[in-house]
Every structure is written in C-alpha cells, then in structure tokens.
Design a protein around this motif. Structure first.
Motif, PDB file in Angstrom:
ATOM      1  N   ARG A 126       0.805  -1.226   0.014  1.00  0.00           N
ATOM      2  CA  ARG A 126      -0.223   0.045   0.103  1.00  0.00           C
ATOM      3  C   ARG A 126       0.946   1.342  -0.191  1.00  0.00           C
ATOM      4  N   ALA A 127       2.005   1.209   0.691  1.00  0.00           N
ATOM      5  CA  ALA A 127       2.855   2.499   0.476  1.00  0.00           C
ATOM      6  C   ALA A 127       4.390   1.669   0.316  1.00  0.00           C
ATOM      7  N   PRO A 128       4.493   1.373  -0.924  1.00  0.00           N
ATOM      8  CA  PRO A 128       5.987   0.612  -1.327  1.00  0.00           C
ATOM      9  C   PRO A 128       7.089   1.562  -0.874  1.00  0.00           C
ATOM     10  N   LEU A 129       6.915   3.054  -1.028  1.00  0.00           N
ATOM     11  CA  LEU A 129       8.070   3.754  -0.458  1.00  0.00           C
ATOM     12  C   LEU A 129       8.078   4.045   0.722  1.00  0.00           C
ATOM     13  N   GLY A 130       7.395   3.534   1.491  1.00  0.00           N
ATOM     14  CA  GLY A 130       7.330   3.797   2.980  1.00  0.00           C
ATOM     15  C   GLY A 130       6.570   5.315   3.392  1.00  0.00           C
ATOM     16  N   ILE A 131       6.541   5.483   4.548  1.00  0.00           N
ATOM     17  CA  ILE A 131       6.014   6.854   5.178  1.00  0.00           C
ATOM     18  C   ILE A 131       6.858   7.383   5.960  1.00  0.00           C
ATOM     19  N   THR A 132       7.112   8.615   6.168  1.00  0.00           N
ATOM     20  CA  THR A 132       8.102   9.164   6.979  1.00  0.00           C
ATOM     21  C   THR A 132       7.390   9.946   8.131  1.00  0.00           C
ATOM     22  N   VAL A 133       7.783   9.644   9.221  1.00  0.00           N
ATOM     23  CA  VAL A 133       7.101  10.614  10.367  1.00  0.00           C
ATOM     24  C   VAL A 133       8.412  11.302  11.239  1.00  0.00           C
ATOM     25  N   ILE A 134       8.183  12.250  11.921  1.00  0.00           N
ATOM     26  CA  ILE A 134       9.176  12.978  12.931  1.00  0.00           C
ATOM     27  C   ILE A 134       8.430  12.816  14.198  1.00  0.00           C
ATOM     28  N   ILE A 135       9.130  12.204  14.989  1.00  0.00           N
ATOM     29  CA  ILE A 135       8.748  12.136  16.520  1.00  0.00           C
ATOM     30  C   ILE A 135       9.505  12.969  17.475  1.00  0.00           C
ATOM     31  N   GLU A 136       8.534  13.773  18.116  1.00  0.00           N
ATOM     32  CA  GLU A 136       9.066  14.628  19.076  1.00  0.00           C
ATOM     33  C   GLU A 136       9.204  14.145  20.391  1.00  0.00           C
ATOM     34  N   CYS A 137      10.146  13.597  21.016  1.00  0.00           N
ATOM     35  CA  CYS A 137       9.892  12.640  22.144  1.00  0.00           C
ATOM     36  C   CYS A 137       9.757  13.479  23.442  1.00  0.00           C
ATOM     37  N   LEU A 138      10.206  14.647  23.396  1.00  0.00           N
ATOM     38  CA  LEU A 138       9.765  15.227  24.744  1.00  0.00           C
ATOM     39  C   LEU A 138       8.379  15.518  25.017  1.00  0.00           C
ATOM     40  N   LEU A 139       7.848  16.070  23.757  1.00  0.00           N
ATOM     41  CA  LEU A 139       6.217  16.592  23.797  1.00  0.00           C
ATOM     42  C   LEU A 139       5.492  15.428  23.553  1.00  0.00           C
ATOM     43  N   ARG A 140       5.868  14.345  23.107  1.00  0.00           N
ATOM     44  CA  ARG A 140       5.019  13.128  22.828  1.00  0.00           C
ATOM     45  C   ARG A 140       4.322  13.350  21.644  1.00  0.00           C
ATOM     46  N   THR A 141       4.729  13.990  20.572  1.00  0.00           N
ATOM     47  CA  THR A 141       3.689  14.425  19.399  1.00  0.00           C
ATOM     48  C   THR A 141       4.743  13.815  18.298  1.00  0.00           C
ATOM     49  N   ALA A 142       3.907  13.785  16.982  1.00  0.00           N
ATOM     50  CA  ALA A 142       4.419  13.365  15.872  1.00  0.00           C
ATOM     51  C   ALA A 142       4.095  14.422  14.737  1.00  0.00           C
ATOM     52  N   GLU A 143       4.955  14.309  13.784  1.00  0.00           N
ATOM     53  CA  GLU A 143       4.566  15.179  12.406  1.00  0.00           C
ATOM     54  C   GLU A 143       4.790  14.282  11.267  1.00  0.00           C
ATOM     55  N   TYR A 144       3.675  14.639  10.352  1.00  0.00           N
ATOM     56  CA  TYR A 144       3.724  13.601   9.291  1.00  0.00           C
ATOM     57  C   TYR A 144       3.199  14.442   7.891  1.00  0.00           C
ATOM     58  N   GLY A 145       3.070  13.722   6.914  1.00  0.00           N
ATOM     59  CA  GLY A 145       2.654  14.413   5.721  1.00  0.00           C
ATOM     60  C   GLY A 145       3.038  16.108   5.540  1.00  0.00           C
ATOM     61  N   ASP A 146       2.143  16.762   5.494  1.00  0.00           N
ATOM     62  CA  ASP A 146       2.402  18.114   5.197  1.00  0.00           C
ATOM     63  C   ASP A 146       2.801  19.034   6.178  1.00  0.00           C
ATOM     64  N   GLY A 147       3.324  18.290   7.437  1.00  0.00           N
ATOM     65  CA  GLY A 147       3.370  19.005   8.701  1.00  0.00           C
ATOM     66  C   GLY A 147       2.332  18.923   9.806  1.00  0.00           C
ATOM     67  N   THR A 148       1.581  17.995   9.422  1.00  0.00           N
ATOM     68  CA  THR A 148       0.384  17.813  10.629  1.00  0.00           C
ATOM     69  C   THR A 148       1.039  17.302  11.634  1.00  0.00           C
ATOM     70  N   HIS A 149       0.680  17.584  13.052  1.00  0.00           N
ATOM     71  CA  HIS A 149       1.116  17.524  14.215  1.00  0.00           C
ATOM     72  C   HIS A 149       0.031  16.747  14.980  1.00  0.00           C
ATOM     73  N   ILE A 150       0.301  15.644  15.756  1.00  0.00           N
ATOM     74  CA  ILE A 150      -0.718  14.697  16.447  1.00  0.00           C
ATOM     75  C   ILE A 150       0.082  14.268  17.684  1.00  0.00           C
ATOM     76  N   GLU A 151      -0.751  13.770  18.533  1.00  0.00           N
ATOM     77  CA  GLU A 151      -0.303  13.076  19.798  1.00  0.00           C
ATOM     78  C   GLU A 151       0.069  11.812  19.538  1.00  0.00           C
ATOM     79  N   LEU A 152       1.230  11.244  20.099  1.00  0.00           N
ATOM     80  CA  LEU A 152       1.870   9.886  19.791  1.00  0.00           C
ATOM     81  C   LEU A 152       0.636   8.866  20.128  1.00  0.00           C
ATOM     82  N   ALA A 153      -0.039   9.131  20.843  1.00  0.00           N
ATOM     83  CA  ALA A 153      -1.186   8.218  21.081  1.00  0.00           C
ATOM     84  C   ALA A 153      -2.202   7.869  19.947  1.00  0.00           C
ATOM     85  N   ARG A 154      -2.154   8.846  19.050  1.00  0.00           N
ATOM     86  CA  ARG A 154      -3.022   8.606  17.934  1.00  0.00           C
ATOM     87  C   ARG A 154      -2.065   8.404  16.667  1.00  0.00           C
TER      88      ARG A 154
END
Length: 117
Positions: free
Chosen positions: A76-104
């Motif tokens: 479904r995503a042969p090239l993979g998906i890239t995410v940036i995890i902010e360890c201190l804030l427990r958030t992630a950034e993906y796609g066009d710069g969207t930020h979400i909680e790591l729990a989601r």
C-alpha cells in the motif's frame, strides 16, 4: 532471534530507537521500532501491530527523530511513510507538517494506508 537491536541513539544519549527483529516471511525481516527514554526507562512510542518496520531512524536533534516506516507486506505504500517524532512533547509530525499526539499516530498511519488502498 529475540534480541533487541538498537537502531539509533539520540545525540545526547537520552533516547534510543530499538527493535526486536522478527521474520515475517522467508527472508523478510521486520524491525518494529520502539523509542525508549533511557533516563526513566519509559517507552515514548511503540507500535501495537508488529508489522510496522523501521527502515531508517535519523536524529534531527536530541529530542526529534525521523523514522522511515513501512508496514508489511508493503504493497500500500511501497516507498514507505516518514514521520518525525518529538520525544519530549510526545507528538508526531507527518505528511504536510500535521502534528498529532503519539497516542494517535498508529491509527492515523493505518488510516493513511487504508486511503491508499
């Protein structure tokens, strides 16, 4: 093979990306990533579904790590998906710069894959 592999360390050594490799198919090894705070031994993030695998982990700062991920079997995503995890804030950034909680994060990535078909 049940040994934990350390995939990378944060520049200051506080955080560690690790995985317990497992063979999903003939010569198809997966590395489900877990991020650990080595000062507290807390798990910052980890996937529930072991079919997620880290191809690469690159530290952008002492608290931010970029993960290049795929989910087995990878059609479904042969090239993979890239995410940036902010360890201190427990958030992630993906796609066009969207930020979400790591729990989601895992459910959000699953939704992205579902839309890809």
């Amino acid at each position: 093979m049940n040994d934990i592999e350390i995939l990378s360390w944060s520049p200051d050594g506080r955080y560690q990306v690790q995985a317990t490799p497992w063979e999903a198919g003939h010569s198809h090894w997966l590395l489900p990533p877990h991020i650990i705070d080595t000062q507290t031994s807390d798990r910052v993030f980890g996937f529930e579904d072991p079919r997620w695998s880290a191809d690469l982990s690159t530290w952008l700062s002492p608290i931010r790590v970029e993960l290049k991920l795929r989910k087995y079997p990878g059609h479904r995503a042969p090239l993979g998906i890239t995410v940036i995890i902010e360890c201190l804030l427990r958030t992630a950034e993906y796609g066009d710069g969207t930020h979400i909680e790591l729990a989601r994060l895992e459910s959000t990535l699953e939704g992205m894959l579902d839309r890809l078909g």
